[in-house]
Design a protein around this motif. Sequence first.
Motif, PDB file in Angstrom:
ATOM      1  N   ARG A  22       0.700  -1.212  -0.021  1.00 53.46           N
ATOM      2  CA  ARG A  22       0.151  -0.041  -0.132  1.00 53.46           C
ATOM      3  C   ARG A  22       0.955   1.324   0.122  1.00 53.46           C
ATOM      4  N   HIS A  23       1.830   1.272   0.803  1.00 58.22           N
ATOM      5  CA  HIS A  23       2.711   2.502   0.972  1.00 58.22           C
ATOM      6  C   HIS A  23       3.500   2.687  -0.378  1.00 58.22           C
ATOM      7  N   CYS A  24       3.964   1.632  -1.106  1.00 58.78           N
ATOM      8  CA  CYS A  24       4.504   1.535  -2.500  1.00 58.78           C
ATOM      9  C   CYS A  24       3.570   2.122  -3.396  1.00 58.78           C
ATOM     10  N   ILE A  25       2.451   1.683  -3.534  1.00 57.34           N
ATOM     11  CA  ILE A  25       1.392   2.195  -4.412  1.00 57.34           C
ATOM     12  C   ILE A  25       1.039   3.360  -4.387  1.00 57.34           C
ATOM     13  N   ALA A  26       0.985   4.021  -3.128  1.00 59.71           N
ATOM     14  CA  ALA A  26       0.602   5.517  -2.891  1.00 59.71           C
ATOM     15  C   ALA A  26       1.798   6.355  -3.277  1.00 59.71           C
ATOM     16  N   LEU A  27       3.017   5.920  -3.140  1.00 60.13           N
ATOM     17  CA  LEU A  27       4.225   6.627  -3.524  1.00 60.13           C
ATOM     18  C   LEU A  27       4.539   6.720  -5.080  1.00 60.13           C
ATOM     19  N   LEU A  28       4.036   5.603  -5.754  1.00 59.48           N
ATOM     20  CA  LEU A  28       4.087   5.391  -7.102  1.00 59.48           C
ATOM     21  C   LEU A  28       3.081   6.488  -7.603  1.00 59.48           C
ATOM     22  N   THR A  29       1.787   6.424  -7.038  1.00 58.59           N
ATOM     23  CA  THR A  29       0.857   7.307  -7.705  1.00 58.59           C
ATOM     24  C   THR A  29       1.416   8.860  -7.458  1.00 58.59           C
ATOM     25  N   THR A  30       1.809   9.141  -6.663  1.00 56.99           N
ATOM     26  CA  THR A  30       2.491  10.592  -6.205  1.00 56.99           C
ATOM     27  C   THR A  30       3.542  10.856  -7.504  1.00 56.99           C
ATOM     28  N   LYS A  36      -8.435   1.344   2.739  1.00 59.85           N
ATOM     29  CA  LYS A  36      -7.054   2.253   2.306  1.00 59.85           C
ATOM     30  C   LYS A  36      -6.299   1.655   1.288  1.00 59.85           C
ATOM     31  N   ALA A  37      -6.039   0.374   1.373  1.00 58.76           N
ATOM     32  CA  ALA A  37      -5.327  -0.306   0.354  1.00 58.76           C
ATOM     33  C   ALA A  37      -5.946  -0.528  -1.080  1.00 58.76           C
ATOM     34  N   SER A  38      -7.421  -0.857  -0.792  1.00 57.05           N
ATOM     35  CA  SER A  38      -8.095  -0.638  -2.175  1.00 57.05           C
ATOM     36  C   SER A  38      -8.092   0.661  -2.835  1.00 57.05           C
ATOM     37  N   ALA A  39      -8.360   1.679  -2.009  1.00 60.41           N
ATOM     38  CA  ALA A  39      -8.500   3.059  -2.676  1.00 60.41           C
ATOM     39  C   ALA A  39      -7.056   3.488  -3.293  1.00 60.41           C
ATOM     40  N   ALA A  40      -5.824   2.962  -2.627  1.00 61.78           N
ATOM     41  CA  ALA A  40      -4.747   3.355  -3.097  1.00 61.78           C
ATOM     42  C   ALA A  40      -4.443   2.637  -4.707  1.00 61.78           C
ATOM     43  N   ALA A  41      -4.956   1.256  -4.495  1.00 68.37           N
ATOM     44  CA  ALA A  41      -4.718   0.308  -5.813  1.00 68.37           C
ATOM     45  C   ALA A  41      -5.633   1.104  -6.787  1.00 68.37           C
ATOM     46  N   LEU A  42      -6.864   1.470  -6.529  1.00 68.56           N
ATOM     47  CA  LEU A  42      -7.588   2.160  -7.468  1.00 68.56           C
ATOM     48  C   LEU A  42      -6.948   3.188  -8.202  1.00 68.56           C
ATOM     49  N   ASN A  43      -6.384   4.141  -7.331  1.00 70.26           N
ATOM     50  CA  ASN A  43      -5.907   5.500  -7.756  1.00 70.26           C
ATOM     51  C   ASN A  43      -4.852   5.261  -8.641  1.00 70.26           C
TER      52      ASN A  43
END
Length: 323
Positions: free
Chosen positions: A267-275, A306-313
């Motif tokens: 989840r942390h990695c996905i949020a940072l990649l989106t950023t 939270k993890a699902s939302a990060a993946a969707l983003n």
Amino acid sequence: MGLQEKHYRSQKEGAIPETAPTQRKSYSFRLFSCQGDISRNVINHPKTAKKEVLSVEKELDNDELTMTLERAISVVSNSDNLRQCEDAVHEVARACSTLQGDPNLVNLLSCASFIQGLLEVTFTSKDDAVLESAILIMGKLVLGNEVIRQIVLNADPQLEVFLRLLRSNELFLKAAIVLYMMKPKAKQMLSLDWIPLVLHILECGDEVQSLSSVKCAPKIAAFYFLDQLLMGFDVDRNIENAKQMIALGGLDLLISRLEAGDARESRHCIALLTTCIRADGNCRHYLADNLKKGPIVQLLVGNQKKASAAALNLMSELICLNR
């Protein structure tokens, strides 16, 4: 730092003997008094029965240790002699290991002048053993103590002491854990050195580190720091930091962590990649070609919101390749 400057000044002027150091400036407030009764050198006690000898000897050992600790605290708090301060830091670290669980220990170490002196020694000393002892003491102090945590952060507002520790090849992982325990904010992480240092922690931080009673993998600290660096500033600075991370190979590192980590790490990695995508849209094609979709899908269909939302983003960003 004040310790080093005054040490050189005393050598140059030759007017201030080492046995009578000048009182240095401390904080504008204090929590505890550093003045202990260090003049006692004889402990008198009444005669005891043989069966009580072991108990009395144990009490004497503790009293002598406390007296030695008080002397060491006084040296770190007041002395301008670097060598004396380094020896005192070792003594305090030994007491931290010996008196684990003693509620009076943190009280003894919590005076603001001692914390200031400890930071000065940490910034000045070139001895890794001294620096490791200082890290142990700071970890003991900030563990679960919000007031002391804030004192340390106020005393080192730009985290210069910790930047120095994070540059150490031997100590950077332990230093990362202590800094993570203090939860610094982005406004204190202004140096351009933060991104490469944190990526190094993320790359090498799988092995759990033990510090005081805390056990933590440094990579958890690295994710916290990256969250602050890429999301904690204004828009322009966030974008600047994200582009620096991309230029330093941060995308490949996050991709590897996403594939190998647990759900929290993913989840942390996905949020940072989106950023990173939002900071530099040119990396969309690279991620679309190199990112395995399995971990993203697992988070997307999982039970954690939270993890699902990060993946969707992230998926929403990846499908907009022509935007």
